[in-house]
Design a protein around this motif. Structure first.
Motif, PDB file in Angstrom:
ATOM      1  N   ASP A  33       0.775  -1.171  -0.059  1.00  0.00           N
ATOM      2  CA  ASP A  33      -0.148   0.052   0.173  1.00  0.00           C
ATOM      3  C   ASP A  33       0.938   1.336  -0.080  1.00  0.00           C
ATOM      4  O   ASP A  33       1.704   1.658   1.007  1.00  0.00           O
ATOM      5  N   LEU A  34       0.909   1.885  -1.153  1.00  0.00           N
ATOM      6  CA  LEU A  34       2.022   3.140  -1.335  1.00  0.00           C
ATOM      7  C   LEU A  34       1.638   4.257  -0.004  1.00  0.00           C
ATOM      8  O   LEU A  34       2.513   5.196  -0.014  1.00  0.00           O
ATOM      9  N   LYS A  35       0.373   4.309   0.270  1.00  0.00           N
ATOM     10  CA  LYS A  35      -0.020   5.253   1.334  1.00  0.00           C
ATOM     11  C   LYS A  35       0.757   4.984   2.538  1.00  0.00           C
ATOM     12  O   LYS A  35       1.169   6.125   3.280  1.00  0.00           O
ATOM     13  N   THR A  36       1.122   3.730   3.076  1.00  0.00           N
ATOM     14  CA  THR A  36       1.527   3.473   4.209  1.00  0.00           C
ATOM     15  C   THR A  36       2.888   2.917   4.005  1.00  0.00           C
ATOM     16  O   THR A  36       3.525   2.846   5.252  1.00  0.00           O
ATOM     17  N   ALA A  37       3.671   2.634   2.971  1.00  0.00           N
ATOM     18  CA  ALA A  37       4.600   2.292   2.855  1.00  0.00           C
ATOM     19  C   ALA A  37       5.938   3.250   3.111  1.00  0.00           C
ATOM     20  O   ALA A  37       5.569   4.428   2.928  1.00  0.00           O
ATOM     21  N   PRO A  38       7.211   2.743   3.744  1.00  0.00           N
ATOM     22  CA  PRO A  38       8.143   3.867   3.941  1.00  0.00           C
ATOM     23  C   PRO A  38       8.284   4.467   2.625  1.00  0.00           C
ATOM     24  O   PRO A  38       8.222   4.018   1.503  1.00  0.00           O
ATOM     25  N   PHE A  39       8.838   5.818   2.682  1.00  0.00           N
ATOM     26  CA  PHE A  39       9.042   6.510   1.612  1.00  0.00           C
ATOM     27  C   PHE A  39      10.219   7.284   1.505  1.00  0.00           C
ATOM     28  O   PHE A  39      10.561   7.825   2.677  1.00  0.00           O
ATOM     29  N   ARG A  40      10.930   7.077   0.509  1.00  0.00           N
ATOM     30  CA  ARG A  40      12.539   7.595   0.445  1.00  0.00           C
ATOM     31  C   ARG A  40      12.373   9.120  -0.322  1.00  0.00           C
ATOM     32  O   ARG A  40      11.976   9.200  -1.437  1.00  0.00           O
ATOM     33  N   HIS A  41      13.087   9.992   0.157  1.00  0.00           N
ATOM     34  CA  HIS A  41      13.263  11.329  -0.460  1.00  0.00           C
ATOM     35  C   HIS A  41      14.778  11.694  -0.520  1.00  0.00           C
ATOM     36  O   HIS A  41      15.488  11.411   0.375  1.00  0.00           O
ATOM     37  N   LEU A  74      12.154   8.235   9.614  1.00  0.00           N
ATOM     38  CA  LEU A  74      12.766   7.107  10.295  1.00  0.00           C
ATOM     39  C   LEU A  74      14.199   6.844  10.176  1.00  0.00           C
ATOM     40  O   LEU A  74      14.796   6.369  11.105  1.00  0.00           O
ATOM     41  N   ASP A  75      14.580   7.404   9.086  1.00  0.00           N
ATOM     42  CA  ASP A  75      16.113   7.357   9.047  1.00  0.00           C
ATOM     43  C   ASP A  75      16.629   8.324   8.185  1.00  0.00           C
ATOM     44  O   ASP A  75      15.953   9.042   7.283  1.00  0.00           O
ATOM     45  N   LEU A  76      17.779   9.054   8.250  1.00  0.00           N
ATOM     46  CA  LEU A  76      18.453   9.809   7.433  1.00  0.00           C
ATOM     47  C   LEU A  76      19.793   9.631   7.280  1.00  0.00           C
ATOM     48  O   LEU A  76      20.697   9.303   8.092  1.00  0.00           O
ATOM     49  N   GLU A  77      20.378   9.285   5.812  1.00  0.00           N
ATOM     50  CA  GLU A  77      21.691   9.277   5.615  1.00  0.00           C
ATOM     51  C   GLU A  77      22.381  10.054   4.603  1.00  0.00           C
ATOM     52  O   GLU A  77      21.595  10.812   3.870  1.00  0.00           O
ATOM     53  N   TRP A  78      23.433  10.485   4.721  1.00  0.00           N
ATOM     54  CA  TRP A  78      24.106  11.479   4.018  1.00  0.00           C
ATOM     55  C   TRP A  78      25.417  11.197   3.682  1.00  0.00           C
ATOM     56  O   TRP A  78      26.264  10.560   4.358  1.00  0.00           O
ATOM     57  N   THR A  98      14.519   8.661   4.928  1.00  0.00           N
ATOM     58  CA  THR A  98      13.426   7.726   4.753  1.00  0.00           C
ATOM     59  C   THR A  98      12.295   8.220   5.868  1.00  0.00           C
ATOM     60  O   THR A  98      12.347   8.296   6.991  1.00  0.00           O
ATOM     61  N   PHE A  99      10.930   8.470   5.218  1.00  0.00           N
ATOM     62  CA  PHE A  99       9.792   8.585   6.010  1.00  0.00           C
ATOM     63  C   PHE A  99       8.890   7.431   6.263  1.00  0.00           C
ATOM     64  O   PHE A  99       9.067   6.508   5.439  1.00  0.00           O
ATOM     65  N   LYS A 100       8.223   7.654   7.306  1.00  0.00           N
ATOM     66  CA  LYS A 100       7.345   6.616   7.667  1.00  0.00           C
ATOM     67  C   LYS A 100       6.239   6.101   6.568  1.00  0.00           C
ATOM     68  O   LYS A 100       6.028   5.152   6.281  1.00  0.00           O
ATOM     69  N   ASP A 101       6.064   7.058   5.689  1.00  0.00           N
ATOM     70  CA  ASP A 101       5.308   7.143   4.879  1.00  0.00           C
ATOM     71  C   ASP A 101       5.019   8.185   3.888  1.00  0.00           C
ATOM     72  O   ASP A 101       5.693   9.163   4.263  1.00  0.00           O
ATOM     73  N   LYS A 102       4.609   8.240   2.670  1.00  0.00           N
ATOM     74  CA  LYS A 102       4.685   9.393   1.961  1.00  0.00           C
ATOM     75  C   LYS A 102       4.136  10.629   2.550  1.00  0.00           C
ATOM     76  O   LYS A 102       4.592  11.784   2.291  1.00  0.00           O
ATOM     77  N   ALA A 103       2.978  10.737   3.115  1.00  0.00           N
ATOM     78  CA  ALA A 103       2.401  11.746   3.927  1.00  0.00           C
ATOM     79  C   ALA A 103       3.447  12.491   4.945  1.00  0.00           C
ATOM     80  O   ALA A 103       3.222  13.566   5.113  1.00  0.00           O
ATOM     81  N   GLY A 104       4.472  11.685   5.215  1.00  0.00           N
ATOM     82  CA  GLY A 104       5.597  12.184   6.118  1.00  0.00           C
ATOM     83  C   GLY A 104       6.383  13.493   5.398  1.00  0.00           C
ATOM     84  O   GLY A 104       6.824  14.225   6.031  1.00  0.00           O
ATOM     85  N   LEU A 105       6.477  13.318   4.109  1.00  0.00           N
ATOM     86  CA  LEU A 105       7.167  14.152   3.498  1.00  0.00           C
ATOM     87  C   LEU A 105       6.617  15.462   3.445  1.00  0.00           C
ATOM     88  O   LEU A 105       7.080  16.525   3.620  1.00  0.00           O
ATOM     89  N   LYS A 106       5.250  15.660   3.477  1.00  0.00           N
ATOM     90  CA  LYS A 106       4.442  16.905   3.832  1.00  0.00           C
ATOM     91  C   LYS A 106       4.703  17.570   4.984  1.00  0.00           C
ATOM     92  O   LYS A 106       4.865  19.036   4.930  1.00  0.00           O
TER      93      LYS A 106
END
Length: 108
Positions: A33-41, A74-78, A98-106
């Motif tokens: 479910d893309l709405k609840t899957a971890p989301f990477r930016h 959830l995580d941040l790498e650089w 890495t956000f918990k989900d895509k909504a976290g990006l907002k």
């Protein structure tokens, strides 16, 4: 457009290292479910000539500190580009958030 293509090419090794795309008979692909899957930016930086190292360090610290300020991270790498291919077109720093989900990006 050329800068975008070069940036994507420079990021391919990072994406290739991820195990998320591997599937086998014992590990079939899951329907996610893309709405609840971890989301990477992914954010890449190119600094103007003459940018002082102190300013770059300040930006690095500010971005790393976001992990303690934004609960959906959830995580941040650089890291700093150290690629011998010289395909980064001046982009020197890359941050993968890495956000918990895509909504976290907002919230970010």
């Amino acid at each position: 457009m050329k800068k975008i293509v070069i940036t994507i090419i420079a990021l391919l090794p990072i994406l290739a290292m991820s195990n998320n795309h591997k599937t086998t008979e014992k590990n079939p692909p899951k329907k996610t479910d893309l709405k609840t899957a971890p989301f990477r930016h992914v954010v890449c930086f190119k600094f103007k000539d003459g940018t002082k190292p102190e300013k770059i360090k300040e930006l690095e610290k500010g971005l790393v500190d976001l992990k303690t300020k934004i609960p959906t991270i959830l995580d941040l790498e650089w890291g700093i580009n150290d690629s011998p291919e010289d395909l980064a077109n001046g982009f020197t720093h890359c941050f993968i958030v890495t956000f918990k989900d895509k909504a976290g990006l907002k919230i970010y």
